[in-house]
Write a protein that holds these residues in place. Structure first.
Motif, PDB file in Angstrom:
ATOM      1  N   UNK A   1       0.827  -1.121   0.167  1.00  0.00           N
ATOM      2  CA  UNK A   1       0.208  -0.005  -0.111  1.00  0.00           C
ATOM      3  C   UNK A   1       0.711   1.264  -0.102  1.00  0.00           C
ATOM      4  N   UNK A   2       0.405   2.301  -0.644  1.00  0.00           N
ATOM      5  CA  UNK A   2       1.134   3.659  -0.633  1.00  0.00           C
ATOM      6  C   UNK A   2       0.545   4.472   0.266  1.00  0.00           C
ATOM      7  N   UNK A   3       1.285   5.365   0.954  1.00  0.00           N
ATOM      8  CA  UNK A   3       0.859   6.445   1.917  1.00  0.00           C
ATOM      9  C   UNK A   3       1.290   7.690   1.734  1.00  0.00           C
ATOM     10  N   UNK A   4       0.421   8.640   1.436  1.00  0.00           N
ATOM     11  CA  UNK A   4       1.022  10.018   0.922  1.00  0.00           C
ATOM     12  C   UNK A   4       1.613  10.617   2.492  1.00  0.00           C
ATOM     13  N   UNK A   5       2.976  11.168   2.196  1.00  0.00           N
ATOM     14  CA  UNK A   5       3.437  11.826   3.416  1.00  0.00           C
ATOM     15  C   UNK A   5       2.864  12.986   4.025  1.00  0.00           C
TER      16      UNK A   5
ATOM     17  N   UNK B   1      11.333   7.893  -0.416  1.00  0.00           N
ATOM     18  CA  UNK B   1      10.090   7.213   0.037  1.00  0.00           C
ATOM     19  C   UNK B   1      10.375   5.995   0.966  1.00  0.00           C
ATOM     20  N   UNK B   2      10.178   6.093   2.338  1.00  0.00           N
ATOM     21  CA  UNK B   2      10.470   4.964   3.313  1.00  0.00           C
ATOM     22  C   UNK B   2       9.206   3.883   3.021  1.00  0.00           C
ATOM     23  N   UNK B   3       9.673   2.875   3.485  1.00  0.00           N
ATOM     24  CA  UNK B   3       9.033   1.691   3.658  1.00  0.00           C
ATOM     25  C   UNK B   3       8.779   1.159   5.163  1.00  0.00           C
ATOM     26  N   UNK B   4       7.827   0.546   5.315  1.00  0.00           N
ATOM     27  CA  UNK B   4       7.537  -0.066   6.503  1.00  0.00           C
ATOM     28  C   UNK B   4       6.743  -1.322   6.488  1.00  0.00           C
ATOM     29  N   UNK B   5       7.048  -2.246   7.526  1.00  0.00           N
ATOM     30  CA  UNK B   5       5.964  -3.355   7.221  1.00  0.00           C
ATOM     31  C   UNK B   5       5.011  -3.394   8.542  1.00  0.00           C
ATOM     32  N   UNK B   6       3.821  -3.377   8.273  1.00  0.00           N
ATOM     33  CA  UNK B   6       2.557  -3.466   9.021  1.00  0.00           C
ATOM     34  C   UNK B   6       2.145  -4.780   9.219  1.00  0.00           C
TER      35      UNK B   6
ATOM     36  N   UNK C   1       0.368 -11.756   9.211  1.00  0.00           N
ATOM     37  CA  UNK C   1       0.408 -11.543   7.936  1.00  0.00           C
ATOM     38  C   UNK C   1       1.068  -9.985   7.911  1.00  0.00           C
ATOM     39  N   UNK C   2       1.890  -9.770   6.919  1.00  0.00           N
ATOM     40  CA  UNK C   2       2.485  -8.487   6.943  1.00  0.00           C
ATOM     41  C   UNK C   2       2.091  -7.684   5.456  1.00  0.00           C
ATOM     42  N   UNK C   3       1.859  -6.409   5.626  1.00  0.00           N
ATOM     43  CA  UNK C   3       1.630  -5.507   4.633  1.00  0.00           C
ATOM     44  C   UNK C   3       2.762  -4.501   4.459  1.00  0.00           C
ATOM     45  N   UNK C   4       3.292  -4.424   3.194  1.00  0.00           N
ATOM     46  CA  UNK C   4       4.352  -3.402   3.167  1.00  0.00           C
ATOM     47  C   UNK C   4       3.829  -1.947   2.601  1.00  0.00           C
ATOM     48  N   UNK C   5       4.077  -0.951   3.392  1.00  0.00           N
ATOM     49  CA  UNK C   5       3.618   0.257   3.102  1.00  0.00           C
ATOM     50  C   UNK C   5       4.750   1.148   2.784  1.00  0.00           C
ATOM     51  N   UNK C   6       4.213   1.920   1.735  1.00  0.00           N
ATOM     52  CA  UNK C   6       5.536   2.701   1.114  1.00  0.00           C
ATOM     53  C   UNK C   6       4.917   4.432   1.312  1.00  0.00           C
ATOM     54  N   UNK C   7       5.860   5.113   1.784  1.00  0.00           N
ATOM     55  CA  UNK C   7       5.475   6.523   1.902  1.00  0.00           C
ATOM     56  C   UNK C   7       5.885   7.310   0.659  1.00  0.00           C
ATOM     57  N   UNK C   8       5.028   8.057   0.151  1.00  0.00           N
ATOM     58  CA  UNK C   8       5.114   8.664  -1.159  1.00  0.00           C
ATOM     59  C   UNK C   8       5.539  10.246  -0.566  1.00  0.00           C
ATOM     60  N   UNK C   9       6.826  10.331  -0.579  1.00  0.00           N
ATOM     61  CA  UNK C   9       7.447  11.473  -0.231  1.00  0.00           C
ATOM     62  C   UNK C   9       6.952  12.765  -0.939  1.00  0.00           C
ATOM     63  N   UNK C  10       6.912  13.965  -0.560  1.00  0.00           N
ATOM     64  CA  UNK C  10       6.368  15.027  -1.027  1.00  0.00           C
ATOM     65  C   UNK C  10       7.559  16.258  -1.395  1.00  0.00           C
TER      66      UNK C  10
END
Length: 141
Positions: free
Chosen positions: A45-49, A117-122, A132-141
């Motif tokens: 999933x992508x997450x806007x900064x 664009x940082x990433x994290x495991x949720x 269950x892991x989801x990889x989240x990527x920060x969409x840097x602005x």
């Protein structure tokens, strides 16, 4: 010789039957259905900064009736600490009436000074369930 083989076969069959019965009782008494798993709608999933995921971006449900209440928790596990669940931790109690209804999970990405664009495991987990892991990527602005 056939008589001894027959006796051993009967004992083995009883052992297997009792083992299966014991396992069944364990799963029923612990409130976990056979084949129970946590199911997410997407592995990434992508997450806007400075913002949050859009509605419907990340959902969680179970694959089978939990035969009672089953608590699932979602939270940051590794990677960029700017990416978190909201609330943190995300906690939902699934029941026999809503185990197959997707539950919304919101992720936030805090503003930071870098341009990466940082990433994290949720990770989503529950008692007796495989996480269950989801990889989240920060969409840097």
């Amino acid at each position: 010789m056939n008589y001894h083989f027959y006796q051993l076969s009967k004992k083995f069959a009883r052992f297997i039957l009792l083992s299966l019965l014991t396992i069944s009782i364990f799963f029923i008494s612990s409130g976990i259905a056979f084949g129970q798993e946590i199911q997410v709608n997407t592995p990434t999933v992508s997450v806007p900064e400075g913002g949050s995921t859009a509605v419907g971006t990340l959902t969680v449900q179970l694959t089978a009736d939990p035969l009672g209440d089953l608590v699932v928790t979602g939270q940051w596990n590794s990677g960029d600490t700017d990416i978190q669940t909201n609330p943190n931790p995300w906690i939902y109690t699934f029941s026999s009436s809503d185990w197959n209804v997707p539950q919304e999970v919101t992720l936030d990405a805090a503003e930071d000074a870098d341009l990466i664009d940082g990433t994290a495991t949720i990770q989503f987990s529950g008692t007796g369930l495989t996480p269950v892991n989801v990889t989240a990527t920060e969409e840097d602005n």
